[in-house]
Design an enzyme around this catalytic site. Sequence first.
Site, mmCIF file in Angstrom:
data_model
loop_
_atom_site.group_PDB
_atom_site.id
_atom_site.type_symbol
_atom_site.label_atom_id
_atom_site.label_comp_id
_atom_site.label_asym_id
_atom_site.label_seq_id
_atom_site.Cartn_x
_atom_site.Cartn_y
_atom_site.Cartn_z
ATOM 1 N N ASP A 264 -14.294 -8.813 17.502
ATOM 2 C CA ASP A 264 -14.879 -9.851 18.361
ATOM 3 C C ASP A 264 -15.675 -9.293 19.526
ATOM 4 O O ASP A 264 -16.292 -10.051 20.270
ATOM 5 C CB ASP A 264 -13.748 -10.743 18.905
ATOM 6 N N HIS B 59 -5.563 -4.944 19.260
ATOM 7 C CA HIS B 59 -5.344 -5.577 17.954
ATOM 8 C C HIS B 59 -3.886 -5.396 17.557
ATOM 9 O O HIS B 59 -3.258 -4.402 17.895
ATOM 10 C CB HIS B 59 -6.250 -4.926 16.884
HETATM 11 C C1 SDX Z 1 -8.560 -11.131 15.806
HETATM 12 O O1 SDX Z 1 -4.631 -10.125 13.056
HETATM 13 C C2 SDX Z 1 -5.882 -10.008 12.772
HETATM 14 O O2 SDX Z 1 -6.295 -9.323 11.858
HETATM 15 C C3 SDX Z 1 -6.798 -10.814 13.645
HETATM 16 C C4 SDX Z 1 -8.270 -10.547 13.419
HETATM 17 C C5 SDX Z 1 -8.703 -11.064 12.092
HETATM 18 O O3 SDX Z 1 -9.716 -10.559 11.568
HETATM 19 O O4 SDX Z 1 -8.090 -12.043 11.614
HETATM 20 O O5 SDX Z 1 -8.543 -9.151 13.485
HETATM 21 C C6 SDX Z 1 -9.136 -11.262 14.442
HETATM 22 O O6 SDX Z 1 -7.798 -11.978 16.192
HETATM 23 C C7 SDX Z 1 -8.878 -9.907 16.625
HETATM 24 C C8 SDX Z 1 -8.138 -9.925 18.008
HETATM 25 C C9 SDX Z 1 -8.949 -10.827 18.925
HETATM 26 N N1 SDX Z 1 -8.232 -11.071 20.177
HETATM 27 C C10 SDX Z 1 -8.667 -10.520 21.338
HETATM 28 O O7 SDX Z 1 -9.607 -9.727 21.433
HETATM 29 C C11 SDX Z 1 -7.903 -11.000 22.567
HETATM 30 C C12 SDX Z 1 -7.576 -9.788 23.460
HETATM 31 N N2 SDX Z 1 -6.615 -8.979 22.709
HETATM 32 C C13 SDX Z 1 -5.206 -9.190 23.058
HETATM 33 O O8 SDX Z 1 -4.855 -10.518 23.330
HETATM 34 C C14 SDX Z 1 -4.301 -8.400 22.132
HETATM 35 O O9 SDX Z 1 -4.863 -7.179 21.917
HETATM 36 C C15 SDX Z 1 -3.877 -8.968 20.797
HETATM 37 C C16 SDX Z 1 -3.297 -10.337 20.908
HETATM 38 C C17 SDX Z 1 -5.033 -8.997 19.841
HETATM 39 C C18 SDX Z 1 -2.811 -8.036 20.274
HETATM 40 O O10 SDX Z 1 -1.776 -8.095 21.230
HETATM 41 P P1 SDX Z 1 -0.514 -7.142 21.082
HETATM 42 O O11 SDX Z 1 0.094 -7.308 19.743
HETATM 43 O O12 SDX Z 1 0.350 -7.295 22.285
HETATM 44 O O13 SDX Z 1 -1.223 -5.725 21.125
HETATM 45 P P2 SDX Z 1 -0.486 -4.415 21.314
HETATM 46 O O14 SDX Z 1 0.947 -4.528 20.908
HETATM 47 O O15 SDX Z 1 -1.306 -3.352 20.675
HETATM 48 O O16 SDX Z 1 -0.515 -4.230 22.916
HETATM 49 C C19 SDX Z 1 -0.043 -3.041 23.435
HETATM 50 C C20 SDX Z 1 -0.079 -3.218 24.930
HETATM 51 C C21 SDX Z 1 0.666 -4.444 25.416
HETATM 52 O O17 SDX Z 1 1.176 -4.094 26.694
HETATM 53 P P3 SDX Z 1 2.762 -3.694 26.821
HETATM 54 O O18 SDX Z 1 3.532 -4.921 26.350
HETATM 55 O O19 SDX Z 1 2.946 -2.500 25.897
HETATM 56 O O20 SDX Z 1 2.940 -3.401 28.281
HETATM 57 O O21 SDX Z 1 -1.428 -3.382 25.387
HETATM 58 C C22 SDX Z 1 -1.553 -4.619 26.062
HETATM 59 C C23 SDX Z 1 -0.390 -5.485 25.617
HETATM 60 O O22 SDX Z 1 -0.071 -6.403 26.639
HETATM 61 N N3 SDX Z 1 -2.826 -5.203 25.635
HETATM 62 C C24 SDX Z 1 -3.871 -5.384 26.439
HETATM 63 C C25 SDX Z 1 -4.871 -5.933 25.606
HETATM 64 N N4 SDX Z 1 -4.413 -6.044 24.361
HETATM 65 C C26 SDX Z 1 -3.139 -5.596 24.374
HETATM 66 N N5 SDX Z 1 -4.062 -5.186 27.747
HETATM 67 C C27 SDX Z 1 -5.290 -5.516 28.242
HETATM 68 N N6 SDX Z 1 -6.302 -6.036 27.508
HETATM 69 C C28 SDX Z 1 -6.126 -6.264 26.192
HETATM 70 N N7 SDX Z 1 -7.128 -6.780 25.453
#
Ligand code: SDX
Length: 393
Positions: free
Chosen positions: A328, A270
């Site tokens: 989700d 998130h």
């Molecule tokens: C919603 O904003 C909101 O409030 C949204 C929401 C709402 O109620 O409106 O909460 C609803 O959108 C929830 C999120 C739903 N999406 C997913 O479940 C899709 C899978 N999640 C990822 O795409 C991701 O976690 C995001 C897009 C949600 C967040 O991405 P970020 O901002 O990159 O997350 P982060 O900075 O915490 O990531 C840290 C690291 C990163 O790697 P590095 O760049 O540090 O090497 O963790 C990695 C990310 O690439 N990472 C993941 C991951 N999520 C983040 N790696 C593997 N699997 C994942 N799911």
Amino acid sequence: QAGVFTYDPGFTSTASCDSTITYIDGDKGELLHRGYPIDQLAEQSNYLEVCYLLMHGELPSKDEYEKFVNTITNHTMIHEQMHHFFRGFRRDAHPMATMVGVVGAMSAFYHDSTDIADPRQREIASHRLIAKMPTIAAMAYKYSIGQPFVYPRNDLSYAANFLHMCFAVPADEYKVDPILARAMDRIFTLHADHEQNASTSTVRLASSSGANPFACIAAGIACLWGPAHGGANQACLEMLREIGSVDRIPEFIERAKDKNDPFRLMGFGHRVYKNFDPRAKVMKQSADEVLDLLGIEDNPTLQVAKELERIALEDPYFKEKKLYPNVDFYSGIILDAMGFPTSMFTPIFALARTVGWISQWSEQLADPQLKIGRPRQLYLGEMARDYTPLEER
Ligand code: SDX
């Protein structure tokens, strides 16, 4: 340094905003709506009461609540002319495409609630949107499966009405199970608002141009559709089905950690939460309750989800990145068990989030300081240079 501008911090931008609606502490995994913790609201309140709270800032008195419920209940039908609008879509259109189109077109049917300068019209538009979104979502579903539309009923609760409009057929009496209606209502509450997420920021940006409320909400629906945002509930269930069994989980965990692999664990991680998403905890309890009720406790998808969560939470990569299940991760399992196709998961999210969008939209319009929304940029391109004629290039 060429191309790097320092910009005047003086102008107003919607890159950030003040708000009194929702508070998130990502490190503590805390979510408050007008100060009330989400788990208390999910357990003790109901969606329409939470709608009133988000819109008005305080829990309603008994009279205020009954008046609000009565207003919403009596505005659930849509203009009959809009039924023809649905018929312009292909049957296999994603219900989100239909919702974006139909909601965006509402300003063509409800002219008397598009003047955003008139607080009364803003209130009427807000009530219409909350009341009609379940009807529009259910109609999008019915249209996609070739079944006749089912009209809303005033003798059913908000959530029960939605289930009835989705699953009733003229040939058969459909009685809504009160426990399923309670679970549906709780899913709506858990999705009601979430501070300045991508779709809410889209609605705020659209509202800053003075666009009518229906256009602003349609913009929010379009943004929510993305798999990184509201589309994640559909993507998550499809991922759990692709994993299929607990012995395949390690393969997918490794893929999620591989920077060269675009695969992400859907329903995990998130932008804000670096701890458990409090909504995921409540959703997980609901999943157990609904599946027990439906007698499918040994649902293979739920088993994969629980084992995936256990393994991921113990994995050093996920611990280091502070990745936890989000809202989700479990919602799709419940919706699937209720009988919804995955294509209806995000429309249900959009239906529930409408009140959050509306509350934030109203707050934005009430802010006299806000100028037209214009997020800042840091220009890194070429500085001014002369044009070179084609024959000299
Ligand atoms: C919603 O904003 C909101 O409030 C949204 C929401 C709402 O109620 O409106 O909460 C609803 O959108 C929830 C999120 C739903 N999406 C997913 O479940 C899709 C899978 N999640 C990822 O795409 C991701 O976690 C995001 C897009 C949600 C967040 O991405 P970020 O901002 O990159 O997350 P982060 O900075 O915490 O990531 C840290 C690291 C990163 O790697 P590095 O760049 O540090 O090497 O963790 C990695 C990310 O690439 N990472 C993941 C991951 N999520 C983040 N790696 C593997 N699997 C994942 N799911």
